[in-house]
Design a protein around this motif. Structure first.
Motif, PDB file in Angstrom:
ATOM      1  N   ARG A   1       0.856  -1.096   0.263  1.00  0.00           N
ATOM      2  CA  ARG A   1       0.015  -0.011   0.122  1.00  0.00           C
ATOM      3  C   ARG A   1       0.900   1.352   0.045  1.00  0.00           C
ATOM      4  N   TRP A   2       2.077   1.271   0.864  1.00  0.00           N
ATOM      5  CA  TRP A   2       2.799   2.335   0.751  1.00  0.00           C
ATOM      6  C   TRP A   2       3.420   2.638  -0.686  1.00  0.00           C
TER       7      TRP A   2
ATOM      8  N   ARG B   1       1.793   6.597  -6.838  1.00  0.00           N
ATOM      9  CA  ARG B   1       0.579   7.321  -7.371  1.00  0.00           C
ATOM     10  C   ARG B   1       0.917   8.911  -7.066  1.00  0.00           C
TER      11      ARG B   1
ATOM     12  N   SER C   1       2.596   1.740  -3.538  1.00  0.00           N
ATOM     13  CA  SER C   1       1.425   2.280  -4.611  1.00  0.00           C
ATOM     14  C   SER C   1       0.989   3.479  -4.151  1.00  0.00           C
ATOM     15  N   SER C   2       0.908   4.052  -2.938  1.00  0.00           N
ATOM     16  CA  SER C   2       0.813   5.298  -2.947  1.00  0.00           C
ATOM     17  C   SER C   2       1.763   6.333  -3.225  1.00  0.00           C
ATOM     18  N   THR C   3       2.933   5.949  -3.164  1.00  0.00           N
ATOM     19  CA  THR C   3       4.151   6.711  -3.343  1.00  0.00           C
ATOM     20  C   THR C   3       4.061   6.919  -5.027  1.00  0.00           C
TER      21      THR C   3
END
Length: 59
Positions: A24-25, A31, A27-29
């Motif tokens: 999750r971390w 994005r 993928s958010s980075t």
């Protein structure tokens, strides 16, 4: 097959939770980097129109 030891089950659950948080971390980075790229003129115009339409609705 031997029964799983409770410690191994706890370790496995912890490893899965940690892996999910890492994914999750990351993928958010990624994005955030995708949003930080320069916009083309058409994209910029569309984003401004969205902002202006929100301002018109809030008045």
């Amino acid at each position: 097959m031997e029964q799983l030891n409770w410690g191994y089950v706890q370790l496995g659950v912890f490893a899965l939770a940690f892996s999910a948080l890492q994914i999750r971390w990351i993928s958010s980075t990624m994005r955030g980097r995708r949003l930080a790229r320069p916009m083309h003129e058409q994209e910029f115009r569309q984003s401004l129109e969205k902002i202006w339409s929100r301002e018109q609705r809030s008045r």
